[in-house]
Design a protein around this motif. Sequence first.
Motif, PDB file in Angstrom:
ATOM      1  N   GLN A 373      15.801 -17.953  38.081  1.00  0.00           N
ATOM      2  CA  GLN A 373      17.106 -17.111  37.882  1.00  0.00           C
ATOM      3  C   GLN A 373      18.002 -18.147  38.134  1.00  0.00           C
ATOM      4  N   LEU A 374      18.596 -18.159  37.070  1.00  0.00           N
ATOM      5  CA  LEU A 374      19.781 -19.691  36.321  1.00  0.00           C
ATOM      6  C   LEU A 374      21.711 -18.895  36.306  1.00  0.00           C
ATOM      7  N   GLY A 375      21.476 -18.315  37.222  1.00  0.00           N
ATOM      8  CA  GLY A 375      22.729 -17.830  37.630  1.00  0.00           C
ATOM      9  C   GLY A 375      23.557 -17.416  36.714  1.00  0.00           C
ATOM     10  N   TYR A 376      25.164 -16.831  36.889  1.00  0.00           N
ATOM     11  CA  TYR A 376      25.300 -16.844  36.189  1.00  0.00           C
ATOM     12  C   TYR A 376      26.067 -17.813  35.095  1.00  0.00           C
ATOM     13  N   LEU A 377      26.491 -17.510  33.112  1.00  0.00           N
ATOM     14  CA  LEU A 377      26.206 -17.848  32.451  1.00  0.00           C
ATOM     15  C   LEU A 377      27.370 -18.286  31.636  1.00  0.00           C
ATOM     16  N   GLU A 378      28.232 -19.693  31.472  1.00  0.00           N
ATOM     17  CA  GLU A 378      29.293 -19.115  31.588  1.00  0.00           C
ATOM     18  C   GLU A 378      29.540 -20.221  30.655  1.00  0.00           C
ATOM     19  N   THR A 379      29.717 -20.805  28.961  1.00  0.00           N
ATOM     20  CA  THR A 379      30.227 -21.626  28.485  1.00  0.00           C
ATOM     21  C   THR A 379      31.357 -22.551  28.573  1.00  0.00           C
ATOM     22  N   THR A 380      31.698 -24.322  28.801  1.00  0.00           N
ATOM     23  CA  THR A 380      32.901 -24.344  29.215  1.00  0.00           C
ATOM     24  C   THR A 380      34.092 -24.325  27.585  1.00  0.00           C
ATOM     25  N   ASP A 381      32.914 -24.973  26.500  1.00  0.00           N
ATOM     26  CA  ASP A 381      34.606 -24.775  25.422  1.00  0.00           C
ATOM     27  C   ASP A 381      34.052 -23.160  24.602  1.00  0.00           C
ATOM     28  N   GLU A 382      35.266 -23.326  23.751  1.00  0.00           N
ATOM     29  CA  GLU A 382      35.613 -21.949  23.102  1.00  0.00           C
ATOM     30  C   GLU A 382      34.640 -21.715  21.912  1.00  0.00           C
ATOM     31  N   VAL A 383      33.616 -20.660  21.997  1.00  0.00           N
ATOM     32  CA  VAL A 383      33.152 -20.257  20.351  1.00  0.00           C
ATOM     33  C   VAL A 383      33.389 -19.808  19.430  1.00  0.00           C
ATOM     34  N   ASP A 384      33.127 -20.159  18.072  1.00  0.00           N
ATOM     35  CA  ASP A 384      34.110 -20.122  16.749  1.00  0.00           C
ATOM     36  C   ASP A 384      33.577 -19.015  16.061  1.00  0.00           C
ATOM     37  N   ILE A 385      34.115 -18.109  16.224  1.00  0.00           N
ATOM     38  CA  ILE A 385      33.335 -16.788  15.649  1.00  0.00           C
ATOM     39  C   ILE A 385      34.056 -16.612  14.463  1.00  0.00           C
ATOM     40  N   SER A 386      33.944 -17.301  13.136  1.00  0.00           N
ATOM     41  CA  SER A 386      34.217 -17.552  11.869  1.00  0.00           C
ATOM     42  C   SER A 386      32.977 -16.753  11.542  1.00  0.00           C
ATOM     43  N   TYR A 387      31.764 -16.887  11.550  1.00  0.00           N
ATOM     44  CA  TYR A 387      30.409 -16.118  11.060  1.00  0.00           C
ATOM     45  C   TYR A 387      30.732 -14.729  11.120  1.00  0.00           C
ATOM     46  N   VAL A 388      31.279 -14.015  12.307  1.00  0.00           N
ATOM     47  CA  VAL A 388      31.088 -12.906  12.362  1.00  0.00           C
ATOM     48  C   VAL A 388      32.378 -11.958  11.848  1.00  0.00           C
ATOM     49  N   LEU A 389      33.318 -12.633  11.309  1.00  0.00           N
ATOM     50  CA  LEU A 389      34.120 -12.329  10.709  1.00  0.00           C
ATOM     51  C   LEU A 389      34.048 -11.584   8.754  1.00  0.00           C
ATOM     52  N   PRO A 390      33.082 -12.337   8.201  1.00  0.00           N
ATOM     53  CA  PRO A 390      32.830 -11.062   7.264  1.00  0.00           C
ATOM     54  C   PRO A 390      31.978 -10.028   7.325  1.00  0.00           C
ATOM     55  N   GLN A 391      30.988  -9.885   8.769  1.00  0.00           N
ATOM     56  CA  GLN A 391      30.128  -8.898   9.220  1.00  0.00           C
ATOM     57  C   GLN A 391      31.162  -8.121   9.764  1.00  0.00           C
ATOM     58  N   VAL A 392      32.877  -7.869   9.834  1.00  0.00           N
ATOM     59  CA  VAL A 392      33.101  -7.028  10.554  1.00  0.00           C
ATOM     60  C   VAL A 392      33.957  -6.577   9.335  1.00  0.00           C
ATOM     61  N   ALA A 393      34.366  -7.731   8.535  1.00  0.00           N
ATOM     62  CA  ALA A 393      35.187  -7.082   7.404  1.00  0.00           C
ATOM     63  C   ALA A 393      34.262  -5.812   6.778  1.00  0.00           C
ATOM     64  N   ALA A 394      33.094  -6.156   6.299  1.00  0.00           N
ATOM     65  CA  ALA A 394      31.539  -5.117   6.299  1.00  0.00           C
ATOM     66  C   ALA A 394      32.604  -3.505   6.970  1.00  0.00           C
ATOM     67  N   ALA A 395      32.561  -3.719   8.578  1.00  0.00           N
ATOM     68  CA  ALA A 395      32.005  -2.533   9.187  1.00  0.00           C
ATOM     69  C   ALA A 395      33.213  -2.090   9.255  1.00  0.00           C
ATOM     70  N   ILE A 396      34.475  -2.876   8.999  1.00  0.00           N
ATOM     71  CA  ILE A 396      36.666  -2.239   8.870  1.00  0.00           C
ATOM     72  C   ILE A 396      35.895  -1.360   7.634  1.00  0.00           C
ATOM     73  N   THR A 397      35.593  -1.734   6.404  1.00  0.00           N
ATOM     74  CA  THR A 397      35.364  -1.187   4.700  1.00  0.00           C
ATOM     75  C   THR A 397      34.266   0.333   5.292  1.00  0.00           C
ATOM     76  N   ALA A 398      33.841   0.085   5.902  1.00  0.00           N
ATOM     77  CA  ALA A 398      32.288   1.059   6.026  1.00  0.00           C
ATOM     78  C   ALA A 398      33.306   2.135   7.137  1.00  0.00           C
ATOM     79  N   SER A 399      33.920   1.900   8.250  1.00  0.00           N
ATOM     80  CA  SER A 399      35.060   2.681   8.822  1.00  0.00           C
ATOM     81  C   SER A 399      36.285   2.931   7.609  1.00  0.00           C
ATOM     82  N   LEU A 400      36.687   2.296   7.379  1.00  0.00           N
ATOM     83  CA  LEU A 400      37.754   3.246   6.162  1.00  0.00           C
ATOM     84  C   LEU A 400      37.069   4.112   5.324  1.00  0.00           C
ATOM     85  N   THR A 401      36.543   3.582   4.559  1.00  0.00           N
ATOM     86  CA  THR A 401      35.528   4.274   3.536  1.00  0.00           C
ATOM     87  C   THR A 401      34.763   5.826   3.992  1.00  0.00           C
TER      88      THR A 401
END
Length: 474
Positions: A373-401
């Motif tokens: 049991q490692l316990g509750y895991l909380e990162t100390t620094d902010e996570v860069d989500i820029s890698y996810v944004l192109p995938q989000v764009a594809a999901a938005i397009t799928a929703s709007l079309t």
Amino acid sequence: MKKKLLSGLIFAALNLSHYSYAMISLDDSELSKIDGQALLNLENSYDSSQGVNFHKLSIAALMELNVNIKTLQLGCGGVNNASKGPGCDIDISNLSLSGLNTGTNTNGSPTFNGEGRAATSASITNPFIEFAIKGNSAATREVAGFRLGAENIIGLLTLGTDNTQNPTDGIQSFTGYMKMAQTAGSSKTKAATFGDTQDQIIQGYLKALGNLRLFTSDPTDSGNTGITVPSMKVNFIMPETIVTGTRLSAATVSGIHSAIKSIPLAAAADGTSLPSDVIGTPNFANDQLHTTFDALLLGLGKEAYFKMGAGSSLDNLNLDITFVQALSMIHNIPLNGTGGYLSLQNQNIHWQGADTADIAKPGWWMSFKDPIQLGYLETTDEVDISYVLPQVAAAITASLTEKKADGTPKNVIDVDILSALGSLLDKPVVRKLNIDVGPFTSYANNTAAKLTLNDKLLKNQAVVSNCFGGHKFC
């Protein structure tokens, strides 16, 4: 006086047999009816699937131990150099074993009451040594391996001295088998801008002046400032994970799920507030996307700026996270009664009582049976989500079309006549959009947006010294 004392002792010895607890002789029949427990226990078993005889000598005892080991290096060079290169099977610096912590601080790191950690001891129940013997005849019999272990260990095992980004101590190389129990955790995402790069182009349908058009965002336009994605607290669930292999320096945990219910894309609507997991006060005032489409009327109206209206959001974004963590950044391993062993073998061996997946490989091998049991895991620094944004764009397009059963668009952005005419003068079209990307980022369909996190500093991995006098290691 001496004569009286000696006489009394002789009298007591002569009359000892009159008491029920005195030692008496028993024949074999009487002995067979007596139950007892020996200090040493020898077990022999044969595994036909491996062709190995196991001989296990255990001690029926509870041992208490507090120990610091500056450097533990086993299997340096040897059989695994050919496949893994120079190094050691097990290489751990500043290893400490003590009693289990009595609590945790606000970050989840271990704490100790009373005199501190150095005054505690780990409990080791029924330690043993076991040999694996291959072959039955004296001419062919050989030792295939041996192991040292215990049926039950309760204590805190720490590895390294400081919870830093690039530690030089702790686990440098691990060969063995270890399960990490399912646990929860959270991270803070880094604020980002969406829609300002070519891989974040989105499409959808709009209706203006009676015309239906497919629009496409244009990040190359100088007036395209993108849409603010605020910093947010993101919760996740880490599944139970097996870490096993030879000379590992990192653990890879895949299949971590995080579902973000709502990401605001504009200021909150009147009378409402942004979600509680939004960090800080994001500024959406200057956000806008430049879009292009076929002319609406007489060759005019081919482009427009679009702004998200108050209360706009991206809803039900599902993330599939992979966590790659250097083992040297995992410092606290609480042992809450798990069995464990350290073995050396010249072939693959499944030791008796070990998990089915725990196959000890040639060389040195360290194993813990029960999930840690490692316990509750909380990162100390902010996570860069820029890698996810192109995938989000594809999901938005799928929703709007997305289209209905009859082939007509399901989600159409209606632009009234005033807004359509205003767009000819570069006045932005403002519309509230709540874009549901849940169906297009589905775990069941393996379309969840994928994100990999590497070597994140965890708040609950601060190390408590196992020394008196304020020393980090002793």
